[in-house]
Scaffold this active site. Structure first.
Site, short mmCIF file in Angstrom:
data_model
loop_
_atom_site.label_atom_id
_atom_site.label_comp_id
_atom_site.label_asym_id
_atom_site.label_seq_id
_atom_site.Cartn_x
_atom_site.Cartn_y
_atom_site.Cartn_z
N LYS A 221 0.86 -1.19 0.00
CA LYS A 221 0.00 0.00 0.00
C LYS A 221 0.89 1.23 0.00
O LYS A 221 1.86 1.29 0.75
CB LYS A 221 -0.83 -0.01 1.30
CG LYS A 221 -1.83 1.10 1.41
CD LYS A 221 -3.13 0.73 0.73
CE LYS A 221 -4.10 1.88 0.62
NZ LYS A 221 -3.82 2.78 -0.52
N LYS B 254 5.25 1.75 8.54
CA LYS B 254 4.08 2.53 8.99
C LYS B 254 2.84 1.66 9.16
O LYS B 254 2.13 1.76 10.16
CB LYS B 254 3.82 3.62 7.94
CG LYS B 254 2.85 4.68 8.36
CD LYS B 254 2.62 5.66 7.23
CE LYS B 254 3.93 6.26 6.72
NZ LYS B 254 3.70 7.20 5.61
N LYS C 243 4.94 1.98 -2.99
CA LYS C 243 4.97 3.40 -3.36
C LYS C 243 5.10 3.51 -4.87
O LYS C 243 5.56 2.58 -5.53
CB LYS C 243 6.16 4.11 -2.69
CG LYS C 243 5.97 5.60 -2.52
CD LYS C 243 5.05 5.94 -1.34
CE LYS C 243 4.75 7.41 -1.25
NZ LYS C 243 3.98 7.73 -0.03
N THR D 71 -4.64 12.37 7.02
CA THR D 71 -3.23 12.46 7.42
C THR D 71 -3.06 13.56 8.46
O THR D 71 -2.41 13.36 9.49
CB THR D 71 -2.34 12.71 6.19
OG1 THR D 71 -2.60 11.67 5.25
CG2 THR D 71 -0.87 12.72 6.55
N ASN E 207 -2.15 19.40 1.61
CA ASN E 207 -3.24 18.64 2.21
C ASN E 207 -2.96 18.31 3.68
O ASN E 207 -3.74 18.65 4.57
CB ASN E 207 -3.47 17.36 1.39
CG ASN E 207 -4.44 16.42 2.07
OD1 ASN E 207 -4.10 15.76 3.05
ND2 ASN E 207 -5.65 16.35 1.56
N SER F 210 -7.16 5.13 4.32
CA SER F 210 -7.11 4.42 3.04
C SER F 210 -7.51 2.96 3.25
O SER F 210 -8.25 2.38 2.44
CB SER F 210 -5.70 4.46 2.45
OG SER F 210 -5.52 5.60 1.65
#
Ligand code: NAD
Length: 438
Positions: free
Chosen positions: A69, A93, A105, A189, A220, A357
């Site tokens: 992810k 993470k 990524k 986030t 963001n 997510s």
């Protein structure tokens, strides 16, 4: 920092912390290279009629704990090694917040602000065409990152569904709500970072009303964390974007700042062209000067490597909350620790994004749509639990909050990898005759 160094830096930190935490060297070895990286050249027909070719990457770093992810970045400085470093951090993470994902990524080497909306759509669809056999709801699930957003995720999801001739919203997260996105993903986030800072302030008995904050990168993540902190009484005295920083000792009203940035944008595309520098009644600073301001809390929320050996000695903030991925280089960790500056690490602080997510992916797979309250409640529970696990370790015996968070993540990954048998099992017992042992 040079691109090679980003990944080397990430590995050297991983190896050092893994050693100190007594993690099985086989586990660290498993995390020292990506499982697979796909490089592609994406042809894009430009509006002028010519074709340009953009280099693109997707990395599935480690999938021991679940499908990989991670976001897709559009930036001229993207490199394969940067994508690998970001994917390694995603692996850690996801383990820190205990969600069933590995790390991945992606990125495209492009200055997206120079593209028209239709060129951007062609590039995004081209990216998905190149990656369509590499990603998927059960294998690798992309999301937004720097200079990509919900609209771009929507284009990519649509392209994937066209190729595979089915509806598959769970292939990508951070989509528009109308295309199966989750409520609360846009702020996730920043909200996750806010929850971490709030819990940390409680543990350290810090008074929000006496806490002055500088935010580097008013995008963001930076906007939402600043907005939520201000609601609790924190004073946001500095903010920046790629064009520079502004400072006001009185503090800024975050919503006005946000509105100003939106209003000054030319409506040429899906990107914000405005700059916070265009506001009045402030002192202008460079991004480097913002980092060295005399504030209580420094929030780097833009790009990696901004705090390094060269400037770590001049940082005046008592606490750094890493909203960006990798804003503090490994060599600066020790300098900051010696100066008693607490660094709340990226693998915890910005994990709210991947957590929501994950919620989006769960909702897509179950055909559900949770309320905003439900998403926020679940996010808070996950972030608090992750913070507490990190804090328990930090207060125990570990030198830095980063080492504590890495320790939590590495032990979870270790547990997963060991379930298939470890060195002692194969060398000592299981390798001989007489059955599988216990
Ligand atoms: P964004 O594109 O919305 O915002 C990035 C901001 O950084 C913009 O305001 C831009 O002007 C500014 N910026 C760019 N270059 C800069 C520079 N050299 N100096 C100062 N500011 C600069 O991106 P975002 O989604 O907010 O991501 C910011 C950071 O947070 C990245 O490191 C990203 O990897 C990390 N992050 C984002 C998410 C997410 O869900 N969006 C999740 C986890 C981590």
């Amino acid at each position: 920092m040079a691109a090679t160094d980003v990944f080397d830096d990430a590995l050297s930190r991983l190896e050092r912390i893994g050693r100190e935490a007594g993690i099985d060297p086989d586990v660290i070895a498993a995390l020292c290279q990506p499982k697979a990286v796909l490089t592609a050249s994406i042809p894009v027909r430009m509006d002028a009629g010519n074709t340009r070719y953009f280099t693109a990457y997707r990395c599935r770093y480690n999938d021991a704990r679940g499908p990989t992810k991670g976001g897709i970045r559009y930036h001229p400085d993207v490199t394969r090694l940067e994508v690998q470093a970001l994917a390694l951090w995603m692996t850690l993470k996801c383990a820190v917040v205990g969600i069933p994902y590995g790390g991945g990524k992606g990125g495209v080497v492009v200055e997206p602000k120079t593209l028209t909306p239709m060129e951007l759509e062609r590039l995004s669809r081209g990216y998905m065409r190149a990656m369509a056999d590499f990603v998927g709801p059960e294998t690798d699930v992309p999301a937004p990152d720097v200079y990509t957003n919900a609209r771009i995720m929507g284009w990519m999801a649509d392209e994937y569904e066209t190729i595979h001739r089915c509806k598959a919203p769970a292939v990508i997260t951070g989509k528009p709500i109308a295309l199966g996105g989750s409520l609360g993903r846009d702020e996730a986030t920043g909200r996750g970072a806010y929850l971490v800072i709030r819990r940390y302030a409680e543990r350290r008995a810090l008074d929000p009303l006496r806490t002055r904050v500088a935010v580097q990168g008013f995008g963001n993540a930076g906007y939402h964390v600043a907005r939520l902190l201000q609601k609790d009484g924190y004073r946001i005295v500095a903010a920046s974007d790629s064009k520079g920083a502004i400072y006001s000792e009185k503090g800024f009203d975050v919503e006005s700042l946000h509105q100003q940035k939106n209003e000054t944008q030319k409506l040429e595309g899906v990107y914000c062209h405005g700059s916070v520098c265009e506001l009045v009644q402030h002192q202008r600073l460079s991004n480097e000067e913002l980092l060295e301001l005399d504030v209580d809390l420094l929030i780097p929320a833009a790009l990696e490597g901004v705090i390094h050996e060269g400037n770590a000695g001049r940082i005046q903030a008592r606490t750094i909350a890493e909203v960006a991925n990798g804003p503090v280089e490994a060599a600066a960790d020790e300098v900051l620790r010696e100066r008693d500056i607490t660094v709340l690490p990226d693998v915890l602080v910005n994990a709210g994004g991947v957590t929501v997510s994950y919620f989006e992916w769960v909702q897509n797979r179950q055909g559900l749509a949770w309320t905003l309250e439900e998403v926020r409640g679940r996010l808070e529970a996950v972030m608090n639990e992750a913070f507490d696990a990190m804090w328990e370790e930090f207060e125990g015996h570990v030198r830095t909050a980063r080492a504590a968070a890495y320790g939590v993540a590495l032990r979870r990954i270790e547990e997963t990898l060991r379930a298939g048998g470890d060195r002692a099992y194969f060398a000592g017992h299981g390798g001989g005759r007489g059955g599988p042992g216990r």
